[in-house]
Design a protein around this motif. Structure first.
Motif, PDB file in Angstrom:
ATOM      1  N   ILE A 151      -5.645  -3.837   1.491  1.00  0.00           N
ATOM      2  CA  ILE A 151      -5.538  -2.830   0.599  1.00  0.00           C
ATOM      3  C   ILE A 151      -6.834  -2.508   0.042  1.00  0.00           C
ATOM      4  O   ILE A 151      -7.477  -3.348  -0.602  1.00  0.00           O
ATOM      5  CB  ILE A 151      -4.739  -2.889  -0.688  1.00  0.00           C
ATOM      6  N   GLY A 152      -7.525  -1.385   0.309  1.00  0.00           N
ATOM      7  CA  GLY A 152      -8.595  -0.951  -0.175  1.00  0.00           C
ATOM      8  C   GLY A 152      -8.592  -0.617  -1.782  1.00  0.00           C
ATOM      9  O   GLY A 152      -8.145   0.221  -2.180  1.00  0.00           O
ATOM     10  N   GLY A 153      -9.038  -1.492  -2.511  1.00  0.00           N
ATOM     11  CA  GLY A 153      -9.011  -1.348  -3.863  1.00  0.00           C
ATOM     12  C   GLY A 153      -9.797  -0.082  -4.409  1.00  0.00           C
ATOM     13  O   GLY A 153      -9.643   0.270  -5.451  1.00  0.00           O
ATOM     14  N   ASP A 154     -10.779   0.438  -3.629  1.00  0.00           N
ATOM     15  CA  ASP A 154     -11.276   1.644  -3.988  1.00  0.00           C
ATOM     16  C   ASP A 154     -10.785   3.049  -3.488  1.00  0.00           C
ATOM     17  O   ASP A 154     -11.494   4.054  -3.815  1.00  0.00           O
ATOM     18  CB  ASP A 154     -12.862   1.742  -3.491  1.00  0.00           C
ATOM     19  N   THR A 155      -9.645   2.719  -2.846  1.00  0.00           N
ATOM     20  CA  THR A 155      -8.948   3.896  -2.444  1.00  0.00           C
ATOM     21  C   THR A 155      -8.380   4.766  -3.673  1.00  0.00           C
ATOM     22  O   THR A 155      -7.581   4.298  -4.320  1.00  0.00           O
ATOM     23  CB  THR A 155      -7.734   3.678  -1.428  1.00  0.00           C
ATOM     24  N   ARG A 156      -8.553   5.787  -3.789  1.00  0.00           N
ATOM     25  CA  ARG A 156      -8.646   6.782  -5.075  1.00  0.00           C
ATOM     26  C   ARG A 156      -7.157   7.415  -4.889  1.00  0.00           C
ATOM     27  O   ARG A 156      -6.421   7.696  -5.920  1.00  0.00           O
ATOM     28  CB  ARG A 156      -9.625   7.715  -5.368  1.00  0.00           C
ATOM     29  N   LEU A 157      -6.817   7.714  -3.791  1.00  0.00           N
ATOM     30  CA  LEU A 157      -5.582   8.526  -3.605  1.00  0.00           C
ATOM     31  C   LEU A 157      -5.009   8.482  -1.950  1.00  0.00           C
ATOM     32  O   LEU A 157      -5.832   8.592  -1.155  1.00  0.00           O
ATOM     33  CB  LEU A 157      -5.914  10.031  -4.059  1.00  0.00           C
ATOM     34  N   ILE A 158      -3.674   8.631  -1.826  1.00  0.00           N
ATOM     35  CA  ILE A 158      -3.232   8.895  -0.552  1.00  0.00           C
ATOM     36  C   ILE A 158      -2.061  10.041  -0.754  1.00  0.00           C
ATOM     37  O   ILE A 158      -1.545  10.273  -1.686  1.00  0.00           O
ATOM     38  CB  ILE A 158      -2.245   7.521  -0.213  1.00  0.00           C
ATOM     39  N   ALA A 159      -2.327  10.981   0.080  1.00  0.00           N
ATOM     40  CA  ALA A 159      -1.360  12.154   0.079  1.00  0.00           C
ATOM     41  C   ALA A 159      -0.583  12.171   1.193  1.00  0.00           C
ATOM     42  O   ALA A 159      -1.086  12.275   2.531  1.00  0.00           O
ATOM     43  CB  ALA A 159      -2.428  13.249  -0.161  1.00  0.00           C
ATOM     44  N   ILE A 160       0.579  12.468   1.131  1.00  0.00           N
ATOM     45  CA  ILE A 160       1.518  12.611   2.191  1.00  0.00           C
ATOM     46  C   ILE A 160       2.594  13.746   2.201  1.00  0.00           C
ATOM     47  O   ILE A 160       2.895  14.329   1.424  1.00  0.00           O
ATOM     48  CB  ILE A 160       2.504  11.331   2.210  1.00  0.00           C
ATOM     49  N   GLY A 161       2.548  14.609   3.512  1.00  0.00           N
ATOM     50  CA  GLY A 161       3.617  15.373   3.864  1.00  0.00           C
ATOM     51  C   GLY A 161       4.375  15.074   4.926  1.00  0.00           C
ATOM     52  O   GLY A 161       4.092  14.582   5.741  1.00  0.00           O
ATOM     53  N   SER A 162       5.708  15.467   4.571  1.00  0.00           N
ATOM     54  CA  SER A 162       6.623  15.311   5.669  1.00  0.00           C
ATOM     55  C   SER A 162       7.731  16.481   5.313  1.00  0.00           C
ATOM     56  O   SER A 162       7.824  17.043   4.418  1.00  0.00           O
ATOM     57  CB  SER A 162       7.273  14.029   5.712  1.00  0.00           C
ATOM     58  N   SER A 163       8.725  16.608   6.472  1.00  0.00           N
ATOM     59  CA  SER A 163       9.836  17.624   6.587  1.00  0.00           C
ATOM     60  C   SER A 163      11.006  17.140   7.189  1.00  0.00           C
ATOM     61  O   SER A 163      11.528  16.158   6.812  1.00  0.00           O
ATOM     62  CB  SER A 163       9.402  18.834   7.185  1.00  0.00           C
ATOM     63  N   THR A 164      11.558  17.679   8.349  1.00  0.00           N
ATOM     64  CA  THR A 164      12.647  17.286   8.914  1.00  0.00           C
ATOM     65  C   THR A 164      12.595  15.881   9.173  1.00  0.00           C
ATOM     66  O   THR A 164      11.618  15.284  10.065  1.00  0.00           O
ATOM     67  CB  THR A 164      12.833  18.148  10.251  1.00  0.00           C
ATOM     68  N   GLY A 165      13.444  14.942   8.895  1.00  0.00           N
ATOM     69  CA  GLY A 165      13.444  13.676   9.436  1.00  0.00           C
ATOM     70  C   GLY A 165      12.576  12.789   8.222  1.00  0.00           C
ATOM     71  O   GLY A 165      12.258  11.522   8.520  1.00  0.00           O
ATOM     72  N   GLY A 166      11.949  13.494   7.430  1.00  0.00           N
ATOM     73  CA  GLY A 166      11.089  12.784   6.474  1.00  0.00           C
ATOM     74  C   GLY A 166      11.493  11.714   5.516  1.00  0.00           C
ATOM     75  O   GLY A 166      10.796  10.800   5.391  1.00  0.00           O
ATOM     76  N   VAL A 167      12.708  11.904   5.030  1.00  0.00           N
ATOM     77  CA  VAL A 167      13.375  10.863   4.029  1.00  0.00           C
ATOM     78  C   VAL A 167      13.802   9.633   4.785  1.00  0.00           C
ATOM     79  O   VAL A 167      13.137   8.538   4.067  1.00  0.00           O
ATOM     80  CB  VAL A 167      14.786  11.492   3.527  1.00  0.00           C
ATOM     81  N   GLU A 168      13.994   9.678   6.040  1.00  0.00           N
ATOM     82  CA  GLU A 168      14.238   8.433   6.777  1.00  0.00           C
ATOM     83  C   GLU A 168      12.913   7.973   6.999  1.00  0.00           C
ATOM     84  O   GLU A 168      12.729   6.576   6.900  1.00  0.00           O
ATOM     85  CB  GLU A 168      14.963   8.842   7.923  1.00  0.00           C
ATOM     86  N   ALA A 169      11.949   8.484   7.403  1.00  0.00           N
ATOM     87  CA  ALA A 169      10.652   8.053   7.679  1.00  0.00           C
ATOM     88  C   ALA A 169       9.980   7.619   6.549  1.00  0.00           C
ATOM     89  O   ALA A 169       9.141   6.425   6.518  1.00  0.00           O
ATOM     90  CB  ALA A 169       9.881   9.109   8.377  1.00  0.00           C
ATOM     91  N   LEU A 170       9.927   8.203   5.274  1.00  0.00           N
ATOM     92  CA  LEU A 170       9.342   7.814   4.032  1.00  0.00           C
ATOM     93  C   LEU A 170       9.998   6.441   3.616  1.00  0.00           C
ATOM     94  O   LEU A 170       9.175   5.523   3.212  1.00  0.00           O
ATOM     95  CB  LEU A 170       9.406   8.662   3.040  1.00  0.00           C
ATOM     96  N   GLN A 171      11.306   6.123   3.864  1.00  0.00           N
ATOM     97  CA  GLN A 171      11.817   4.820   3.493  1.00  0.00           C
ATOM     98  C   GLN A 171      11.071   3.862   4.363  1.00  0.00           C
ATOM     99  O   GLN A 171      10.516   2.709   3.744  1.00  0.00           O
ATOM    100  CB  GLN A 171      13.198   4.643   3.805  1.00  0.00           C
ATOM    101  N   ILE A 172      10.799   3.914   5.668  1.00  0.00           N
ATOM    102  CA  ILE A 172      10.153   2.970   6.566  1.00  0.00           C
ATOM    103  C   ILE A 172       8.699   2.626   6.047  1.00  0.00           C
ATOM    104  O   ILE A 172       7.976   1.729   5.792  1.00  0.00           O
ATOM    105  CB  ILE A 172      10.083   3.454   7.815  1.00  0.00           C
ATOM    106  N   LEU A 173       8.015   3.957   5.744  1.00  0.00           N
ATOM    107  CA  LEU A 173       6.587   3.724   5.259  1.00  0.00           C
ATOM    108  C   LEU A 173       6.477   3.171   3.902  1.00  0.00           C
ATOM    109  O   LEU A 173       5.636   2.244   3.949  1.00  0.00           O
ATOM    110  CB  LEU A 173       6.226   5.085   5.159  1.00  0.00           C
TER     111      LEU A 173
END
Length: 341
Positions: A151-173
């Motif tokens: 884990i990069g302790g200096d990572t300030r932000l992660i931004a994620i976009g998803s749509s169809t099939g995204g809820v299932e995929a977000l669980q895995i991520l």
């Protein structure tokens, strides 16, 4: 090409309402209706429908158990038909997590059940009909030891976009995100009625805290901010002290909330290490915003075709040259959390 639809609902009245809502669509044919899972299973064998609309509260085997069997044994695009009332939203969230393409509210907020819905159900069915599950390589959820240590302790932000099939995929991520993950903002195209329930479900499987975003929330490590949907876009506010900004506005790239709106709000503010991720979804929302993030120095990641339910949004980003990394779903967390991405 005509889209062949099977309606599964224990209410004869609702069967008639849904049939009426689709009857004016020249490209959609209701091939049959079923009142329970047993009837539906037999009709699916006999008719092989392109899309199934599925009630989640039925006698005998309920719709969620049936959906789980469908996705395991006979993957078919499913639109879950649910009440917009609070009581039904948890079930809708679970349905999306099991692989349903989308959820459709039976009635509006006033409880009306007219035959008109301004074409919304037909639109969802057309989108669902474009999915071909036999072309999709299933992703296996796993926790990467490497991810936990990189884990990069200096990572300030992660931004994620998803749509169809995204809820299932977000669980895995999100299963691979540690409790002290970089602050993460997610825009998922979803009906506002189900957003809170989906956020709660993701929170139940994520080590970090998943929150339904509220105006002016400070951006902090260990927290994941899920866009509430409705008539507001979620964007990044502030300069050095970042916060969640929710603002009303027109559709952006055809959506509200829009992934492009989120990514574009981040691009001019990038200081230090920031990551943008574009996942499964129809259309191109997020592609141009991801390009702006890449041009501003962010690490940018697109989900690969084999692990997507729909490859539209990631494909658009890749074609624009916006994706620095193209990765299968079960490797995205590793790339997002590591400076080696």
């Amino acid at each position: 090409m005509t889209i062949r639809v099977l309606i599964v609902d224990d209410s004869k009245t609702m069967q008639a309402v849904l049939r009426a809502r689709l009857s004016r669509e020249a490209d959609i044919e209701v091939v049959a209706t079923a009142g329970n899972a047993a009837e539906a299973r037999q009709l699916m064998r006999e008719l092989d429908p392109d899309v199934v609309t599925l009630d989640i509260e039925m006698p005998g085997m309920n719709g969620l158990d049936f959906l789980e069997k469908i996705m395991r044994l006979r993957p078919t695009p499913v639109i879950v038909v649910s009440s917009a009332a609070q009581a039904g939203t948890e079930s809708a969230a679970r349905a999306l997590a099991l692989g349903a393409v989308d959820c459709y509210a039976k009635a509006d907020r006033f409880g009306a059940m007219g035959t008109e819905d301004n074409g919304k159900l037909a639109s969802l069915i057309r989108q669902a009909a474009q999915i071909r599950f036999d072309q999709r390589a299933p992703s296996i959820p796993k926790v990467s030891v490497k991810t936990q240590k990189s884990i990069g302790g200096d990572t300030r932000l992660i931004a994620i976009g998803s749509s169809t099939g995204g809820v299932e995929a977000l669980q895995i991520l999100l299963r691979d995100f540690p409790a002290d993950c970089p602050p993460t903002m997610i825009v998922q195209h979803i009906n506002v009625n189900f957003a809170a329930a989906v956020a709660r479900r993701l929170d139940s499987i994520c080590k970090a805290k998943v929150l339904l975003a509220e105006p002016d929330m400070p951006i902090r490590r260990g927290q994941v901010y899920f866009a509430p949907g409705g008539d507001r876009h979620m964007m990044l506010g502030g300069t050095e002290n970042w916060f969640v900004k929710l603002r009303q506005g027109d559709l952006v790239s055809g959506h509200r909330p829009s992934v492009d709106a989120l990514f574009r709000s981040i691009a001019p503010k990038i200081r230090g290490h920031v990551v943008g991720v574009l996942m499964t979804g129809m259309g191109s929302d997020g592609a141009r915003g991801l390009l702006e993030m890449a041009q501003a120095g962010a690490t940018t990641i697109a989900q690969n075709e084999a692990s997507c339910t729909v490859f539209g949004m990631p494909r658009a980003a890749i074609e624009l040259g916006a994706a620095g990394v193209v990765a299968p779903l079960d490797r995205i967390a590793e790339h997002a959390l590591s400076r080696a991405a």
